[in-house]
Design a protein around this motif. Structure first.
Motif, PDB file in Angstrom:
ATOM      1  N   THR A   1      -4.895   5.831   6.364  1.00 52.23           N
ATOM      2  CA  THR A   1      -4.082   6.938   5.871  1.00 52.23           C
ATOM      3  C   THR A   1      -2.711   6.893   6.536  1.00 52.23           C
TER       4      THR A   1
ATOM      5  N   GLN B   1      -3.665   8.002   1.008  1.00 54.29           N
ATOM      6  CA  GLN B   1      -5.031   8.045   1.505  1.00 54.29           C
ATOM      7  C   GLN B   1      -5.960   7.254   0.586  1.00 54.29           C
ATOM      8  N   PRO B   2      -7.108   6.813   1.110  1.00 56.66           N
ATOM      9  CA  PRO B   2      -8.113   6.165   0.264  1.00 56.66           C
ATOM     10  C   PRO B   2      -8.637   7.135  -0.799  1.00 56.66           C
ATOM     11  N   GLU B   3      -9.122   6.595  -1.893  1.00 55.91           N
ATOM     12  CA  GLU B   3      -9.591   7.418  -3.012  1.00 55.91           C
ATOM     13  C   GLU B   3     -10.682   8.401  -2.592  1.00 55.91           C
ATOM     14  N   ASP B   4     -11.612   7.946  -1.742  1.00 50.75           N
ATOM     15  CA  ASP B   4     -12.718   8.831  -1.376  1.00 50.75           C
ATOM     16  C   ASP B   4     -12.243  10.037  -0.575  1.00 50.75           C
TER      17      ASP B   4
ATOM     18  N   SER C   1      -2.647   7.213  -3.646  1.00 54.40           N
ATOM     19  CA  SER C   1      -3.866   6.479  -3.339  1.00 54.40           C
ATOM     20  C   SER C   1      -3.558   5.184  -2.601  1.00 54.40           C
ATOM     21  N   ASN C   2      -4.331   4.913  -1.557  1.00 52.88           N
ATOM     22  CA  ASN C   2      -4.234   3.648  -0.830  1.00 52.88           C
ATOM     23  C   ASN C   2      -5.306   2.704  -1.379  1.00 52.88           C
TER      24      ASN C   2
ATOM     25  N   CYS D   1       0.826  -1.214   0.000  1.00 51.36           N
ATOM     26  CA  CYS D   1       0.000   0.000   0.000  1.00 51.36           C
ATOM     27  C   CYS D   1       0.857   1.260   0.000  1.00 51.36           C
TER      28      CYS D   1
ATOM     29  N   SER E   1      -7.447  -2.076   3.911  1.00 52.73           N
ATOM     30  CA  SER E   1      -7.452  -1.383   5.199  1.00 52.73           C
ATOM     31  C   SER E   1      -8.006   0.026   5.088  1.00 52.73           C
ATOM     32  N   GLN E   2      -7.781   0.666   3.936  1.00 53.16           N
ATOM     33  CA  GLN E   2      -8.280   2.017   3.671  1.00 53.16           C
ATOM     34  C   GLN E   2      -7.841   3.029   4.729  1.00 53.16           C
TER      35      GLN E   2
END
Length: 288
Positions: free
Chosen positions: A123, A92-95, A115-116, A68, A120-121
């Motif tokens: 940061t 970080q997650p995309e959202d 992007s992660n 990741c 786990s999503q």
């Protein structure tokens, strides 16, 4: 969710990394140190985790998480070693990136976003610090100016290599490296700045050696007329004219210097101006 600040690394790991970095420093090998400075939500590595990354992208020691983070950190490490600047990477997650109005690969306010894509999503913010070999001041000759350069160079951040005849080596006991004669290695691990300060003793041989290797700067302590005379002789020996065009003669800034110490100071001032030309306004590089 509240950020995690747990170090999550046993003291032994820190000690091992310190030993590893010391070995790489002694070998003159560039590397970067990646440190997890903040995590939010679930992440494999926690704040304080570290990894030592070699110039070829391999992780020499430590750990900062799995795939990741790996790609973004290795890319940042390569860039940091290339330009000598630190990097701060936020994975970080995309959202969350969309909420911030940024996309992966974009840099904003000094932070590079990535992007992660892991389940786990979480940061992770990772600081990447280049650790480069100290620049090298290579002095050819054993004149009074050469001795003054060897004395002043370490005070302004240079490792000193002296090339001089065997009978003159004792004058440079404090040099980091001493080479008998002018047999300079073709390749160097650090930026090097060459000064031919033979002043009448082996001028031609020393200048020939200096222009035959890579360097950020080559300077000749002597008049422009003398340098031109040596240039003509070296051209007859088949030395590349472009290599000779790199030689700055006389060496140093025009400060009205008279004594060997003043001349040495003017030479170092010129070298520092060249070295720092592209570094003003940037983050400070760590030299070892």
């Amino acid at each position: 969710m509240k950020p995690s600040h747990s170090l999550n690394l046993p003291q032994r790991d820190h000690e091992d990394l310190h030993d590893l970095m010391s070995r790489l420093r002694r070998a003159g090998e560039p590397f970067s140190l990646a440190t997890v400075v903040r995590t939010i939500s679930v992440t494999a590595a926690k704040a304080g985790a570290k990894a030592v990354i070699r110039a070829d992208g391999s992780i020499a020691g430590g750990w900062i998480g799995g795939g990741c983070a790996r790609g973004a950190v290795l890319k940042a490490s390569r860039e940091a070693l290339a330009d000598g600047e630190t990097r701060l990477i936020s994975i970080q997650p995309e959202d969350l990136l969309k909420d911030r109005g940024v996309s992966a690969g974009e840099e904003k306010d000094g932070i590079r976003f990535a992007s992660n894509m892991c389940p786990s999503q979480g940061t992770m913010d990772i600081f990447v610090e280049p650790v480069l070999p100290r620049p090298s001041l290579v002095i050819l000759g054993a004149s009074p100016v050469a001795i003054a350069l060897a004395d002043l160079g370490p005070r302004v951040g240079f490792d000193v290599t002296v090339c001089a005849p065997s009978e003159d080596q004792e004058a440079f006991a404090a040099a980091n490296e001493r080479i008998e004669g002018y047999a300079l290695p073709v390749e160097a691990t650090a930026h090097r700045y060459l000064v031919v300060a033979t002043q009448g003793r082996g001028d031609q041989a020393a200048l020939k050696a200096a222009v035959s290797v890579g360097a950020e700067h080559v300077a000749f302590v002597g008049s422009h007329r003398k340098a031109e005379s040596l240039r003509a002789k070296l051209l007859t020996e088949g030395i590349d004219p472009a290599a000779l065009d790199r030689v700055k003669a006389p060496a140093g800034l025009d400060l009205g210097a008279i004594t060997p110490e003043e001349i040495a100071l003017s030479i170092l001032a010129e070298i520092l101006r060249i070295r720092r030309k592209d570094q003003r306004g940037t983050n400070e590089t760590v030299y070892v």
